[in-house]
Design a protein around this motif. Structure first.
Motif, short mmCIF file in Angstrom:
data_model
loop_
_atom_site.label_atom_id
_atom_site.label_comp_id
_atom_site.label_asym_id
_atom_site.label_seq_id
_atom_site.Cartn_x
_atom_site.Cartn_y
_atom_site.Cartn_z
N UNK A 243 0.82 -1.20 0.00
CA UNK A 243 0.00 0.00 0.00
C UNK A 243 0.86 1.26 0.00
N UNK A 244 1.91 1.24 0.79
CA UNK A 244 2.85 2.37 0.83
C UNK A 244 3.47 2.59 -0.55
N UNK A 245 3.82 1.52 -1.23
CA UNK A 245 4.42 1.61 -2.55
C UNK A 245 3.47 2.23 -3.55
N UNK A 246 2.19 1.93 -3.42
CA UNK A 246 1.20 2.50 -4.35
C UNK A 246 0.93 3.97 -4.07
N UNK A 247 1.15 4.40 -2.85
CA UNK A 247 0.79 5.77 -2.45
C UNK A 247 1.93 6.77 -2.56
N UNK A 248 3.19 6.29 -2.43
CA UNK A 248 4.33 7.20 -2.32
C UNK A 248 5.31 6.95 -3.46
N UNK A 249 5.83 8.03 -4.04
CA UNK A 249 6.75 7.93 -5.15
C UNK A 249 8.07 7.28 -4.77
N UNK A 250 8.70 6.62 -5.74
CA UNK A 250 9.95 5.93 -5.47
C UNK A 250 11.09 6.91 -5.23
N UNK A 251 11.31 7.84 -6.14
CA UNK A 251 12.39 8.82 -6.02
C UNK A 251 11.90 10.25 -6.20
N UNK A 252 10.76 10.43 -6.86
CA UNK A 252 10.20 11.76 -7.04
C UNK A 252 9.14 11.97 -5.96
N UNK A 253 9.31 12.97 -5.12
CA UNK A 253 8.38 13.13 -3.98
C UNK A 253 6.95 13.42 -4.43
N UNK A 254 6.05 12.54 -4.09
CA UNK A 254 4.61 12.74 -4.24
C UNK A 254 3.90 11.73 -3.36
N UNK A 255 2.68 12.04 -3.03
CA UNK A 255 1.91 11.14 -2.19
C UNK A 255 0.44 11.20 -2.58
N UNK A 256 -0.10 10.04 -2.93
CA UNK A 256 -1.53 9.95 -3.24
C UNK A 256 -2.30 9.85 -1.93
N UNK A 257 -3.55 10.34 -1.94
CA UNK A 257 -4.37 10.16 -0.73
C UNK A 257 -4.70 8.69 -0.51
N UNK A 258 -4.85 8.30 0.75
CA UNK A 258 -5.16 6.90 1.09
C UNK A 258 -6.52 6.54 0.51
#
Length: 258
Positions: A243-258
Motif C-alpha cells: 500500500x505504501x508503494x502504491x501511495x508514495x513515489x519511489x524517487x520523485x516526492x509525491x503522495x496519493x491520498x489513502x
C-alpha cells in the motif's frame, strides 16, 4: 566446585566474545565514517588527496575497463551480501550479531579500493562558468549528501551500520522485530537516501567523462538495487508495504491520498 568454575569460565568467555564483537562493530563503523566522508570529497573534488578527476594518466580503454571493474566489484558485493539467501548461508559461519558489521567492512574495503585505483577521464562534458550558478550547483550536491545522512538517522542509522546489533549482543539482548515506519522524508518519497546519492552525484558544476561514468553506473545500480530491496520489503511487511508503494513515489516526492 568444578561445575561452578566451569560455568564461570563459560560466562567469562561469552562476555569476552561479546566484547570482541562490539569492538569489531566499532571498527566497522569507523571504517564506514572514513569511507563516506572520503566519498564526499572524492565526488566533489575537495580536500581529499585523490578525487574522481585526479590520478595517473592512462589510456581511455585502460581507464574505462579499470573503473567499470571497480564499480562492478562494489555492486556485486553490495547487492549479493544484502540478499536473504546469502545472509542465511553466511550466518552459518559468521555470528548474527556481526553480520551487518561484516557487510559494512566489505563495502568500505570495496569503496577504498575504488578510490585508490580509480582512473580519471578528464575530458569535460559540461562546465559552469557563472560563479553564482557554480556555487548553486555545488551547494545542491552537498544538499544531496545531507539528505543521505539524515535519511539514515530517520530509519535507524546505528542499526543500518551494525552498531545496534553488536551493542544489543554486548548486553545479552536479542534484536527487536523490524517495524514498518515512514518518518519525515519517507512520507513523500520511498527512497530519500538513494535520491540524495543521485543528487550528490549529478549536481556537478564541472562534469568530466570520468564523473559522468561514475554517476551513470551508480544511478543504474540504484534503480536495480531498489528492485531487489523492495522485493525484500514486500516479503517482510506484505500488504503494508504494498500500500505504501502504491501511495508514495519511489524517487520523485509525491503522495496519493489513502
Amino acid at each position: 566446585m568444578f561445575k561452578v568454575n566451569s560455568k564461570r569460565q563459560a560466562a567469562s568467555q561469552i562476555r569476552s566474545l561479546r566484547l570482541i564483537a562490539f569492538l569489531y562493530g566499532l571498527v566497522a563503523y569507523a571504517m564506514f565514517l572514513f569511507t563516506i566522508v572520503y566519498a564526499v570529497g572524492f565526488v566533489s573534488g575537495i580536500i581529499v588527496p585523490k578525487t574522481i578527476d585526479t590520478g595517473p594518466d592512462t589510456s581511455v580503454i585502460d581507464a574505462l575497463s579499470t573503473n567499470v571493474l571497480l564499480m562492478a566489484l562494489f555492486v556485486i558485493q553490495h547487492t549479493g551480501m544484502a540478499r536473504n539467501w546469502f545472509k542465511n548461508w553466511w550466518t552459518r559461519y559468521v555470528p548474527n550479531c556481526i553480520e551487518r558489521s561484516t557487510y559494512v567492512v566489505m563495502a568500505s574495503l570495496c569503496l577504498m579500493l575504488l578510490f585508490w585505483q580509480w582512473r580519471p577521464l578528464a575530458a569535460v562534458v559540461w562546465q559552469v562558468d557563472d560563479p553564482d550558478i557554480f556555487v548553486m550547483i555545488a551547494t545542491l550536491s552537498f544538499i544531496g549528501w545531507a539528505l543521505v545522512f539524515t535519511s539514515t538517522f530517520l530509519i535507524d542509522h546505528f542499526e543500518l551500520f551494525g552498531l545496534r546489533q553488536v551493542y544489543a549482543n554486548l548486553n545479552g539482548r536479542g534484536r527487536p522485530a523490524p517495524q514498518f515506519r515512514t518518518p519525515l522524508y519517507y512520507k513523500y518519497v520511498r527512497h530519500p537516501l538513494y535520491l540524495g546519492f543521485i543528487i550528490a552525484f549529478w549536481a556537478a558544476p564541472v562534469m568530466t567523462i570520468g564523473h559522468l561514468l561514475f554517476a551513470a553506473v551508480t544511478t543504474t545500480y540504484i534503480f536495480v538495487g531498489i528492485l531487489f530491496e523492495e522485493r525484500d520489503l514486500l516479503q517482510l511487511f506484505g500488504e503494508q508495504y504494498g500500500q505504501y508503494k502504491r501511495q508514495v513515489g519511489m524517487l520523485i516526492p509525491w503522495r496519493k491520498p489513502s
